[in-house]
Design a protein around this motif. Structure first.
Motif, short mmCIF file in Angstrom:
data_model
loop_
_atom_site.label_atom_id
_atom_site.label_comp_id
_atom_site.label_asym_id
_atom_site.label_seq_id
_atom_site.Cartn_x
_atom_site.Cartn_y
_atom_site.Cartn_z
N TYR A 1 53.57 37.91 40.34
CA TYR A 1 53.35 36.96 39.24
C TYR A 1 52.46 37.58 38.17
CZ TYR A 1 55.13 33.22 42.27
OH TYR A 1 55.92 32.44 43.06
N GLU A 2 52.75 37.25 36.94
CA GLU A 2 51.85 37.62 35.86
C GLU A 2 51.53 36.41 35.00
OE1 GLU A 2 54.02 39.92 32.63
OE2 GLU A 2 55.16 40.53 34.40
N GLU A 3 50.40 36.52 34.27
CA GLU A 3 50.04 35.43 33.37
C GLU A 3 50.28 35.86 31.94
OE1 GLU A 3 46.42 32.39 33.10
OE2 GLU A 3 45.94 34.30 32.13
N ARG A 4 51.00 35.01 31.21
CA ARG A 4 51.25 35.27 29.80
C ARG A 4 50.84 34.05 28.99
NH1 ARG A 4 57.11 38.22 29.29
NH2 ARG A 4 56.72 39.91 30.77
N ILE A 5 50.02 34.30 27.98
CA ILE A 5 49.59 33.19 27.13
C ILE A 5 50.48 33.16 25.90
CG2 ILE A 5 47.63 32.13 25.95
CD1 ILE A 5 45.85 33.95 27.79
N TYR A 6 51.38 32.18 25.88
CA TYR A 6 52.39 32.08 24.83
C TYR A 6 52.13 30.88 23.94
CZ TYR A 6 55.98 35.25 26.94
OH TYR A 6 56.71 36.30 27.41
N ARG A 7 52.59 31.02 22.68
CA ARG A 7 52.68 29.85 21.81
C ARG A 7 53.94 29.08 22.19
NH1 ARG A 7 50.84 34.04 18.58
NH2 ARG A 7 52.95 34.85 18.40
N PRO B 1 48.12 41.07 29.24
CA PRO B 1 47.57 40.92 27.89
C PRO B 1 48.52 41.39 26.78
CG PRO B 1 46.38 42.61 29.13
CD PRO B 1 47.32 41.96 30.08
N GLN B 2 49.39 42.35 27.12
CA GLN B 2 50.30 42.84 26.08
C GLN B 2 51.29 41.76 25.64
OE1 GLN B 2 50.36 43.47 29.27
NE2 GLN B 2 52.30 44.30 30.01
N PHE B 3 51.47 40.74 26.47
CA PHE B 3 52.37 39.65 26.12
C PHE B 3 51.62 38.36 25.80
CE2 PHE B 3 55.12 42.23 29.00
CZ PHE B 3 56.05 42.59 28.03
N SER B 4 50.30 38.48 25.60
CA SER B 4 49.51 37.24 25.44
C SER B 4 48.84 37.17 24.08
CB SER B 4 48.44 37.16 26.53
OG SER B 4 49.05 37.04 27.80
N THR B 5 48.76 35.95 23.57
CA THR B 5 48.03 35.72 22.33
C THR B 5 46.57 35.45 22.68
OG1 THR B 5 47.71 34.22 20.48
CG2 THR B 5 48.76 33.30 22.41
N ASP B 6 45.65 35.75 21.75
CA ASP B 6 44.25 35.41 22.01
C ASP B 6 43.86 34.14 21.25
OD1 ASP B 6 44.29 36.42 19.50
OD2 ASP B 6 43.05 38.18 19.93
#
Lengths: 205, 270
Positions: B76-82, B9-14
């Motif tokens: 693996y990690e999940e990152r939500i990026y623009r 979450p620290q690397f993800s946008t909401d």
């Protein structure tokens, strides 16, 4: 007399058919927008498709004279004005879509003075404007002997439209090479048959 | 195929995510054609298993690595990026993968490694776009980063999206994701990693250096010569009302990356 009436009927029927056929690309576009098949970036897709359709109709219009010459049938000419007006129709929709869907009516000055491919497309449209305006029978009579030389503006317009597309081809220019060859053949045939000077717009005689 | 991962979450946008069908049906992957739908249609012609990556140049562990071996040590990690495309559209995508820095460190770059260079698979038999006679791209597709950009915590190697293995059209089996740069920097289907002392030439820079630079940082202040970069259409966009949003410098990742470009004139190094 009955023979003439019958021919007139066939002519009207044929014109209706061409008119409906010319609306098919628009119908498919509306269908794709309605069903979502147009994709997640509809503004871009709509603008691109309208522009390409206009260019295709332009090539079709330019194909009429060669068709007449090759087939020896003058009847092709009956559909040329309608096809030409469809070029103008699709080009107008294309520009409206560009302004509304891609530009949002902002940045107009920069867009039309600083972006060469836009300048090429806009110039082509401006060249076609007087052709659309003088397309009626009444206007043909009023313009008289100047009408034909005026309507040769379609040649530079076609070349500018092609440049407008080529400038945007991002990496694969195959499609525009094909369109360019078609345009070259259509203009080349005229030069071959009637002489190069007959391609020069606004030149009398 | 579903992947095991933990959220980052620290690397993800909401921000609202772009629906998966848009992410997988609207792609720029010229190896399969220049139409946005071509990659989805034709990327199935590419085989991604087995896959290996050639590692070379200024590092202590060069060689040919099977993809699994390269990834084995990492979770693996999940990152939500623009994702901001240079063409002025953007998406929000949940990627699954590993930090680029972790993979590069395991290859032990030497002190002479100032840049890292990547190549996409070049195989005209599997990639119909590479068979085109009139393509201006000199294959293979090439990209690169400065070493400190590559080591930045945001630089990411994705092997999946929306929790599953990457579809071929999104750059399977492994692709770069550099969220503060225009999308073309995020090279797909990587087969070569080379550590270099000199700055590599990159594909779009080779085609049109006046339009596409090496850095390609998202920047609303520097227009593309053919269009403005001040705004972007966040996809999916509406029909009559495009979903315009203002473009933010470094795609909103200024805090994490601005220091990399201190003192650089970004209108010159675009």
């Amino acid at each position: 007399m009955p023979a003439i009436t019958r021919n007139t009927l066939i002519d009207v029927f044929a014109r209706c058919l061409v008119f409906i056929a010319a609306l098919v690309p628009l119908v498919f576009l509306v269908k794709d927008v309605a069903t979502g098949d147009i994709g997640p970036d509809p503004g871009q897709a709509i603008t691109e498709r309208l522009g390409l359709t206009a260019f295709q109709f332009l090539l079709l219009t330019l194909a009429i004279t060669p068709l007449k010459k090759v087939t020896g049938w003058n009847g092709w000419l009956r559909y040329r004005r309608m096809l030409g007006l469809f070029v103008f129709f699709y080009a107008s929709l294309h520009i409206l879509a560009f302004l509304q869907l891609l530009l949002g009516w902002g940045d107009l000055w920069t867009t039309f003075t600083q972006r060469p491919y836009i300048i090429a497309g806009a110039t082509a449209f401006l060249l076609m404007l007087p052709l659309a305006v003088t397309s009626t029978k009444a206007m043909m009579r009023r313009v008289g002997r100047g009408w034909k030389p005026l309507h040769r503006l379609i040649y530079p317009a076609a070349i500018l439209v092609w440049v407008h597309f080529l400038w945007q081809a991002r990496s694969d220019i195959t499609e525009m090479v094909v369109y360019g060859l078609i345009l070259l053949v259509l203009l080349g045939l005229r030069a071959y048959w009637f002489g190069l000077p007959t391609l020069i717009p606004l030149r009398r005689g | 195929q579903a992947l095991d991962y933990r959220a980052a979450p620290q690397f993800s946008t909401d921000e609202q995510k772009t629906p998966v069908d848009a992410v997988t049906a609207y792609n720029n992957f010229y190896e399969f054609g220049t139409g946005k739908g071509d990659p989805e249609r034709y990327a199935g012609e590419m085989s991604v298993d087995p896959w290996s990556i050639e590692v070379e140049g200024e590092c202590e562990r060069p060689g040919r690595y099977a993809l699994e071996d390269l990834l084995k040590p990492h979770e693996y990690e999940e990152r939500i990026y623009r994702l901001r495309c240079v063409e002025a559209w953007s998406m929000v995508i949940p990627w699954v993968g590993v930090p680029l820095a972790a993979v590069l460190k395991q290859l032990a770059p030497t002190s002479r490694a100032k840049y890292v260079y990547f190549e996409t698979l070049h195989d005209p038999k599997q990639m119909r776009g590479q068979r085109s006679l009139f393509s201006t791209i000199e294959w293979p597709y090439r990209e690169g980063l400065r070493m400190n950009e590559a080591m930045n915590e945001l630089s990411f190697l994705a092997v999946g999206l929306y929790g599953e293995t990457l579809p071929n059209q999104n750059g399977a089996p492994i692709r770069l994701v550099v969220p503060w740069k225009y999308g073309f920097k995020s090279i797909k289907s990587i087969v070569r990693i080379r550590f270099m002392e000199e700055r590599p030439k990159t594909s779009w820079e080779m085609i049109a250096p006046n339009e596409y630079g090496f850095y390609a940082n998202v920047n609303p202040e520097v227009d593309h010569p053919r269009w403005s970069q001040k705004r972007e259409r966040r996809l999916p966009s509406g029909v009559l009302r495009p979903n315009w949003i203002e473009t933010i410098k470094f795609n909103g990742y200024e805090e994490q990356v601005a220091h990399l470009y201190k003192g650089m004139d970004l209108s010159r190094y675009y």
